[in-house]
Design a protein around this motif. Sequence first.
Motif, PDB file in Angstrom:
ATOM      1  N   ILE A  58       0.679  -1.084  -0.497  1.00  0.00           N
ATOM      2  CA  ILE A  58      -0.005  -0.186   0.106  1.00  0.00           C
ATOM      3  C   ILE A  58       0.692   1.538  -0.229  1.00  0.00           C
ATOM      4  O   ILE A  58       0.803   1.974  -0.462  1.00  0.00           O
ATOM      5  N   PHE A  59       1.828   0.999   1.060  1.00  0.00           N
ATOM      6  CA  PHE A  59       2.600   2.950   0.410  1.00  0.00           C
ATOM      7  C   PHE A  59       3.100   2.725   0.116  1.00  0.00           C
ATOM      8  O   PHE A  59       3.906   4.128  -0.402  1.00  0.00           O
ATOM      9  N   SER A  60       4.170   1.354  -1.079  1.00  0.00           N
ATOM     10  CA  SER A  60       4.841   1.625  -2.215  1.00  0.00           C
ATOM     11  C   SER A  60       3.835   1.887  -2.879  1.00  0.00           C
ATOM     12  O   SER A  60       4.343   3.324  -3.838  1.00  0.00           O
ATOM     13  N   VAL A  61       2.649   1.895  -3.521  1.00  0.00           N
ATOM     14  CA  VAL A  61       1.966   2.389  -4.726  1.00  0.00           C
ATOM     15  C   VAL A  61       0.922   3.612  -4.380  1.00  0.00           C
ATOM     16  O   VAL A  61       1.696   4.180  -5.629  1.00  0.00           O
ATOM     17  N   THR A  62       1.082   3.699  -2.811  1.00  0.00           N
ATOM     18  CA  THR A  62       0.789   5.878  -3.133  1.00  0.00           C
ATOM     19  C   THR A  62       1.627   6.308  -2.987  1.00  0.00           C
ATOM     20  O   THR A  62       1.385   7.791  -3.335  1.00  0.00           O
ATOM     21  N   PHE A  63       2.923   6.000  -2.675  1.00  0.00           N
ATOM     22  CA  PHE A  63       4.060   6.731  -3.302  1.00  0.00           C
ATOM     23  C   PHE A  63       4.529   6.988  -4.011  1.00  0.00           C
ATOM     24  O   PHE A  63       4.355   8.088  -4.790  1.00  0.00           O
ATOM     25  N   LEU A  64       3.951   5.642  -5.096  1.00  0.00           N
ATOM     26  CA  LEU A  64       4.481   5.807  -6.098  1.00  0.00           C
ATOM     27  C   LEU A  64       3.232   6.384  -7.083  1.00  0.00           C
ATOM     28  O   LEU A  64       3.456   7.441  -8.036  1.00  0.00           O
ATOM     29  N   SER A  68       1.911  13.959  -8.838  1.00  0.00           N
ATOM     30  CA  SER A  68       2.532  15.508  -8.988  1.00  0.00           C
ATOM     31  C   SER A  68       3.670  16.016 -10.198  1.00  0.00           C
ATOM     32  O   SER A  68       3.975  16.385 -11.072  1.00  0.00           O
ATOM     33  N   PHE A  69       3.933  15.070 -10.852  1.00  0.00           N
ATOM     34  CA  PHE A  69       4.654  15.049 -11.959  1.00  0.00           C
ATOM     35  C   PHE A  69       3.676  14.946 -13.688  1.00  0.00           C
ATOM     36  O   PHE A  69       4.226  16.004 -13.943  1.00  0.00           O
ATOM     37  N   VAL A  70       2.608  14.547 -13.161  1.00  0.00           N
ATOM     38  CA  VAL A  70       1.485  15.487 -14.251  1.00  0.00           C
ATOM     39  C   VAL A  70       1.414  16.414 -14.272  1.00  0.00           C
ATOM     40  O   VAL A  70       0.433  17.238 -15.031  1.00  0.00           O
ATOM     41  N   SER A  71       1.290  16.895 -12.854  1.00  0.00           N
ATOM     42  CA  SER A  71       0.557  18.081 -12.354  1.00  0.00           C
ATOM     43  C   SER A  71       1.549  19.415 -13.014  1.00  0.00           C
ATOM     44  O   SER A  71       1.674  20.282 -12.402  1.00  0.00           O
ATOM     45  N   ASN A  72       2.962  18.510 -13.202  1.00  0.00           N
ATOM     46  CA  ASN A  72       4.270  20.126 -12.669  1.00  0.00           C
ATOM     47  C   ASN A  72       4.767  20.706 -11.954  1.00  0.00           C
ATOM     48  O   ASN A  72       5.095  22.118 -11.905  1.00  0.00           O
ATOM     49  N   PHE A  84       9.026  15.762  -5.440  1.00  0.00           N
ATOM     50  CA  PHE A  84       9.813  16.242  -4.262  1.00  0.00           C
ATOM     51  C   PHE A  84       9.813  17.447  -3.461  1.00  0.00           C
ATOM     52  O   PHE A  84      10.533  17.976  -3.487  1.00  0.00           O
ATOM     53  N   SER A  85       8.749  17.750  -3.288  1.00  0.00           N
ATOM     54  CA  SER A  85       7.563  19.218  -2.861  1.00  0.00           C
ATOM     55  C   SER A  85       7.171  18.473  -1.634  1.00  0.00           C
ATOM     56  O   SER A  85       6.505  16.928  -1.180  1.00  0.00           O
ATOM     57  N   ILE A  86       6.741  19.211  -0.589  1.00  0.00           N
ATOM     58  CA  ILE A  86       5.586  19.515   0.084  1.00  0.00           C
ATOM     59  C   ILE A  86       3.891  18.781  -0.192  1.00  0.00           C
ATOM     60  O   ILE A  86       3.573  18.075   0.133  1.00  0.00           O
ATOM     61  N   THR A  87       3.966  19.359  -1.835  1.00  0.00           N
ATOM     62  CA  THR A  87       2.558  18.694  -1.950  1.00  0.00           C
ATOM     63  C   THR A  87       2.926  17.173  -2.105  1.00  0.00           C
ATOM     64  O   THR A  87       1.601  16.202  -2.163  1.00  0.00           O
ATOM     65  N   THR A  88       4.315  16.808  -2.332  1.00  0.00           N
ATOM     66  CA  THR A  88       3.639  15.385  -2.952  1.00  0.00           C
ATOM     67  C   THR A  88       3.869  14.810  -1.556  1.00  0.00           C
ATOM     68  O   THR A  88       3.291  13.399  -1.356  1.00  0.00           O
ATOM     69  N   VAL A  89       3.902  15.209  -0.674  1.00  0.00           N
ATOM     70  CA  VAL A  89       4.427  14.562   1.046  1.00  0.00           C
ATOM     71  C   VAL A  89       3.051  14.047   1.077  1.00  0.00           C
ATOM     72  O   VAL A  89       2.756  13.459   1.552  1.00  0.00           O
ATOM     73  N   GLU A  90       2.108  15.792   0.737  1.00  0.00           N
ATOM     74  CA  GLU A  90       0.448  15.229   1.512  1.00  0.00           C
ATOM     75  C   GLU A  90       0.368  14.450   0.947  1.00  0.00           C
ATOM     76  O   GLU A  90      -0.726  13.919   0.939  1.00  0.00           O
ATOM     77  N   LEU A  91       0.295  14.513  -0.873  1.00  0.00           N
ATOM     78  CA  LEU A  91      -0.609  13.753  -1.726  1.00  0.00           C
ATOM     79  C   LEU A  91      -0.328  12.186  -1.478  1.00  0.00           C
ATOM     80  O   LEU A  91      -2.004  11.285  -0.999  1.00  0.00           O
ATOM     81  N   PHE A  92       1.117  11.814  -0.797  1.00  0.00           N
ATOM     82  CA  PHE A  92       1.682  10.659   0.017  1.00  0.00           C
ATOM     83  C   PHE A  92       0.400   9.831   1.164  1.00  0.00           C
ATOM     84  O   PHE A  92      -0.409   9.020   1.421  1.00  0.00           O
ATOM     85  N   VAL A  93       0.774  11.531   2.502  1.00  0.00           N
ATOM     86  CA  VAL A  93      -0.407  11.219   3.369  1.00  0.00           C
ATOM     87  C   VAL A  93      -1.230  10.478   2.759  1.00  0.00           C
ATOM     88  O   VAL A  93      -2.591  10.030   3.203  1.00  0.00           O
ATOM     89  N   ALA A  94      -2.222  11.724   1.844  1.00  0.00           N
ATOM     90  CA  ALA A  94      -3.042  11.864   1.561  1.00  0.00           C
ATOM     91  C   ALA A  94      -4.136  10.472   0.948  1.00  0.00           C
ATOM     92  O   ALA A  94      -4.587   9.658   1.472  1.00  0.00           O
ATOM     93  N   LEU A  95      -3.725  10.139   0.348  1.00  0.00           N
ATOM     94  CA  LEU A  95      -3.911   8.618  -0.457  1.00  0.00           C
ATOM     95  C   LEU A  95      -3.314   7.834   0.246  1.00  0.00           C
ATOM     96  O   LEU A  95      -4.211   6.407   0.395  1.00  0.00           O
TER      97      LEU A  95
END
Length: 243
Positions: free
Chosen positions: A95-101, A107-111, A115-126
């Motif tokens: 679960i953690f591996s897939v949600t991290f990816l 983040s990549f598709v949204s430009n 490795f940013s705070i937004t990515t971390v927020e997404l990881f936690v939320a997902l």
Amino acid sequence: MTVPAHLYRMATDEHICPFGLKSKDLLERAGYIVEDHLLTSREETDAFKQQHNVDTTPQTFIDDKRIGGYDDLREYFNKPEAGQQGRTYTPIIAIFSVTFLLSLAFSFVSNIAIFSITTVELFVALSMAVLAIQKLQDLYSFSNSFITYDLLAMKVVRYAYVYPFLEAFVGIGMIAALPVYLVAPISLFIGTIGAISVIKAVYIDKRELKCACVGGDSNVPLGFISLTENMFMIAAGIWMLVK
């Protein structure tokens, strides 16, 4: 010359035995020429079992010697027991591996910087949303496991049925950027109760329990992983308030 292996497996219009297919695959990968004998009806299967005095199919014969079913065949080839054995962290790692990816992909598709705070927020939320899904698949089983260590659920059993919905709400709310006053208090509340409960059960009372974090039927040990899930919630709640 390769010795043929004779495999008898059930394959009817209503049922194709998965262990028969796995036995066939295992034999072929071991280099055997498989003589595949299909038992195409319940009557034919019952007659075969009676003839060979066996309780189940599939059955494999090599060099006129009965090896047995799928598990027996794995043992014959000196392979470990099939499936997950004992307690494992595999579900939570997956679960953690897939949600991290996924968070990196979003983040990549949204430009956005990967490795940013937004990515971390997404990881936690997902992660919270997917963990909630695991619990919601079988609320009854989840509640049976959860109430054995969660301090609030022990007192108010219905909380065990509400908890996965609250966790899902926080994960979805973070992604949807819902008002902080709606999401952060819930995240802090369930995370704090959960963390205290895990610390008491595992590190104070020294109890060996299964974690309900990925559903009630999991073999994930209660401990660091469960505490990590709760710390995610606490950190997310604090971050939303500070942000």
